[in-house]
Design an enzyme around this catalytic site. Structure first.
Site, short mmCIF file in Angstrom:
data_model
loop_
_atom_site.label_atom_id
_atom_site.label_comp_id
_atom_site.label_asym_id
_atom_site.label_seq_id
_atom_site.Cartn_x
_atom_site.Cartn_y
_atom_site.Cartn_z
N GLY A 161 0.80 -1.15 0.07
CA GLY A 161 0.10 0.06 -0.15
C GLY A 161 0.66 1.42 -0.11
N VAL A 162 0.03 2.40 -0.07
CA VAL A 162 0.74 3.72 0.12
C VAL A 162 1.06 4.02 1.29
CG1 VAL A 162 -0.32 4.74 -1.92
CG2 VAL A 162 -1.63 5.07 0.29
N GLU A 180 -0.09 -1.15 -6.80
CA GLU A 180 -0.62 -0.04 -7.73
C GLU A 180 0.29 0.99 -7.83
OE1 GLU A 180 -4.49 0.99 -5.38
OE2 GLU A 180 -3.41 2.53 -4.87
N ASN A 188 -7.16 10.07 3.90
CA ASN A 188 -6.84 10.00 2.26
C ASN A 188 -7.84 9.48 1.47
OD1 ASN A 188 -4.30 10.96 2.77
ND2 ASN A 188 -3.38 9.12 3.12
N1 COA Z 1 -5.89 7.58 14.52
C1 COA Z 1 -5.85 8.95 14.37
N2 COA Z 1 -4.59 9.08 13.54
C2 COA Z 1 -3.63 8.11 13.19
C3 COA Z 1 -3.89 6.94 13.86
C4 COA Z 1 -5.05 6.74 14.59
N3 COA Z 1 -5.29 5.40 15.01
N4 COA Z 1 -2.93 6.11 13.35
C5 COA Z 1 -1.96 6.77 12.75
N5 COA Z 1 -2.51 7.95 12.71
C6 COA Z 1 -1.96 9.36 11.93
C7 COA Z 1 -0.42 9.15 12.05
O1 COA Z 1 0.00 9.91 13.54
C8 COA Z 1 0.22 10.14 11.15
O2 COA Z 1 -0.22 11.56 11.42
P1 COA Z 1 0.50 12.83 10.76
O3 COA Z 1 0.18 12.84 9.36
O4 COA Z 1 -0.17 14.10 11.46
O5 COA Z 1 1.89 12.56 11.29
C9 COA Z 1 -0.91 9.78 9.98
O6 COA Z 1 -2.09 8.99 10.69
C10 COA Z 1 -0.28 9.04 8.86
O7 COA Z 1 0.16 7.62 9.69
P2 COA Z 1 1.81 7.10 9.44
O8 COA Z 1 1.98 6.33 10.68
O9 COA Z 1 2.71 7.86 8.88
O10 COA Z 1 1.32 6.12 8.27
P3 COA Z 1 1.34 6.08 6.84
O11 COA Z 1 2.00 7.20 6.44
O12 COA Z 1 1.86 4.65 6.34
O13 COA Z 1 -0.22 6.30 6.12
C11 COA Z 1 -2.57 5.46 6.23
C12 COA Z 1 -1.10 5.33 6.90
C13 COA Z 1 -3.36 4.59 6.71
C14 COA Z 1 -2.83 6.95 6.21
C15 COA Z 1 -2.13 5.39 4.53
O14 COA Z 1 -1.46 4.12 4.26
C16 COA Z 1 -3.64 5.43 3.65
O15 COA Z 1 -4.01 6.42 3.30
N6 COA Z 1 -4.05 4.19 3.59
C17 COA Z 1 -5.56 4.18 2.71
C18 COA Z 1 -5.29 3.81 1.35
C19 COA Z 1 -4.50 2.43 1.15
O16 COA Z 1 -4.30 1.84 1.90
N7 COA Z 1 -3.92 2.46 -0.26
C20 COA Z 1 -3.30 1.50 -0.69
C21 COA Z 1 -3.82 0.83 -1.79
S1 COA Z 1 -2.50 0.09 -2.85
#
Ligand code: COA
Length: 495
Positions: free
Chosen positions: A263-264, A288, A378
């Site tokens: 994933g992303v 992806e 996102n």
């Molecule tokens: N509640 C609130 N905020 C949370 C949290 C929770 N349980 N868990 C993580 N966060 C916050 C982090 O603190 C961070 O905040 P910031 O931007 O203010 O620093 C933010 O979410 C991103 O988390 P991070 O730990 O940096 O993870 P990431 O960059 O790997 O992103 C997702 C995680 C879930 C946001 C990202 O993977 C996503 O958008 N996924 C959905 C889409 C997807 O899976 N696409 C892939 C298909 S190919």
């Protein structure tokens, strides 16, 4: 110079500046743009439109493959140029406007947008706005660093605007495999048995009569800003490696594994990168987005081929890849997202899908999109396409967020993107829970034991024991199921 990139002479008369091209876009139109996680987005006409929107009322419905750069998505959002947006975004200022209700965002499985456009559910598309590296002798489009939804936008749009981006290497020609399934009924099977085969054309076909403007640009994609692996992501990667080794030992998958999707974001990238230190060889990526980790695996000799719909890299990997593109081009293919994310192919190829959760609950339901149940982060992206259909569906998350004020494992998720039926393996830095074939009560025991952070373990056991007293197939104390989120809202911590 640019004339060499336009091999169809009639288009030369249509070259104009971005402002003039943006004039084709009118208030209320549906615009379908190229671009997927920053890669291959149109960088000039979009910003010219944003400038116009600061001076006159113009609001469009803006559809893309996935997120565009902060400059483009943020620029359009902040200028007030968007009434609607789909199917994915990842820009802070756009997110704020979505959460205020000022931009109406449709969060959509990324394999699905094509179908709905093809069926006329979401049409008609007024303008397709497309970044290209080259135009062929027939006037067809060679896309740049992503394919996304561009072929269906071009196919369905009334008018097409093309940005020829001189910053992209012409060696991209030949890397794409463009295939659009037919309208149903009577659709043929998609005849890809491995990600390495090709079934389409290297170009996007377009009726040259629809092309109204060609704009010349010279600007690379905005690189990604993902963070490097840390101790916790390395531990998570190790949990997954140990798990996969056992799958190999059991004879369920070969040592080259099954095609890998990741994933992303920072966590998925760091976890995939961990496979550099694994015993697995001859890996194939069918994802992806190709993030840095895929190229780290290429460099380590672990990956032999990668298929995706886009490539989004850090500045250093962008330089390395595009300065040495001839070394990579026969090991890469970029397809429409309808194909990279197609359930038929994901199930057939038995992908190992690794996606990230914001939070998961004790039964294995996953929330990937909504902070505290209400605020969009996102979007679901392709995670649902992959998770539901994968051979192995793995979700990763750190067990706590915001310095421990938030537990990422909660009694009940505050929003569901992936149900317990689509989540086979749940991983935090604390451990890995293999949920396959388990009943809800077994799942809860395992998730609490393996995945919850010690700070929250007693509290979670207390909740679960009280739930068991109430009974049920999936025991809950309904009035307390979201109390951790409520406490977070009221006090700033779940503790
Ligand atoms: N509640 C609130 N905020 C949370 C949290 C929770 N349980 N868990 C993580 N966060 C916050 C982090 O603190 C961070 O905040 P910031 O931007 O203010 O620093 C933010 O979410 C991103 O988390 P991070 O730990 O940096 O993870 P990431 O960059 O790997 O992103 C997702 C995680 C879930 C946001 C990202 O993977 C996503 O958008 N996924 C959905 C889409 C997807 O899976 N696409 C892939 C298909 S190919």
């Amino acid at each position: 110079m640019y004339k060499e990139r336009i091999r169809y002479a009639p288009y030369l008369d249509k070259v104009m500046d971005a402002e003039k091209a943006a004039d084709f876009i009118k208030d209320g139109m549906i615009v379908g743009a190229s671009g997927f996680t920053r890669a291959g987005d149109p960088k000039a006409v979009t910003l010219a439109l944003a400038e116009r929107a600061k001076k006159e009322k113009i609001k469009i419905k803006f559809w893309t493959g996935a997120s565009l750069s902060d400059e483009v998505d943020g620029g359009l959002a902040e200028a007030g140029a968007l009434s609607h947006r789909l199917p994915f975004q990842a820009t802070r200022s756009m997110r704020d406007l979505i959460n205020k209700g000022e931009i109406l965002f449709t969060d959509q499985h990324l394999s699905l947008t094509n179908e709905w456009i093809r069926n006329g559910v979401m049409g008609p598309i007024d303008i397709a706005l497309v970044e290209a590296v080259t135009i062929t002798e027939d006037g067809y489009i060679i896309p740049t660093t992503s394919v996304g939804n561009t072929p269906i936008f071009v196919d369905q749009a009334k008018k097409v605007i093309i940005e020829i981006n001189m910053a992209h290497t012409p060696l991209l020609e030949g890397v794409h495999d463009i295939y659009l399934p037919e309208k149903r009924p009577g659709r043929e099977p998609i005849l890809l048995k491995t990600p390495m085969e090709r079934i389409g054309t290297p170009y996007i076909k377009v009726d040259p009569e629809k092309v109204v403007a060609i704009v010349i640009t010279d600007q690379m994609d905005v690189p990604s800003n993902i963070l490097p692996a840390d101790e916790e992501t390395k531990i998570m990667a190790n949990h997954i490696i140990e798990f996969l080794k056992e799958e190999v030992n059991q004879g369920r998958i070969p040592n080259s594994l099954m095609p890998l999707q990741s994933g992303v974001g920072t966590i998925a990238n760091a976890v995939l990168e961990g496979l550099v230190h694994s015993p697995f060889e001859d890996l194939i990526v069918a994802s992806e987005v190709l993030q840095d980790a895929v190229f780290e695996l290429f460099k380590a000799g672990k990956v032999k081929f990668a298929a995706a719909t886009s490539v989004t890299l850090s500045p250093s990997w962008t330089k390395e890849l595009f300065e040495n593109f001839d070394q990579y081009r026969d090991k890469l293919v970029f397809r429409p997202q309808e194909i990279s994310n197609h359930p038929e192919l994901i199930r057939r190829m038995g992908l190992i899908a690794i996606n990230t959760a914001l939070e998961a609950d004790i039964y294995g339901n996953v929330n990937s999109t909504h902070v505290a149940g209400t605020h969009m982060m996102n979007g679901i992206g392709g995670s649902g396409d992959f998770a539901r259909n994968a051979g192995l569906s793995i979700f990763v998350t750190k067990s706590i967020a915001k310095d421990g004020k938030i537990s990422s494992i909660v009694p009940m998720v505050s929003h569901v993107d992936h149900t317990e039926h689509d989540v086979q393996i749940l991983v935090t830095e604390q451990g890995l829970a293999d949920l396959r074939g388990l009943a809800p009560r077994e799942r809860a025991e395992l998730i609490i034991e393996k995945c919850v952070h010690p700070m929250y373990k007693d509290k979670m056991r207390e909740y679960y024991n009280e739930a068991l007293e109430r009974g049920g197939h999936t025991p809950h104390v309904l009035e307390k199921a979201l109390s951790w989120h409520q406490k977070l809202r009221e006090t700033g911590t779940m503790l």
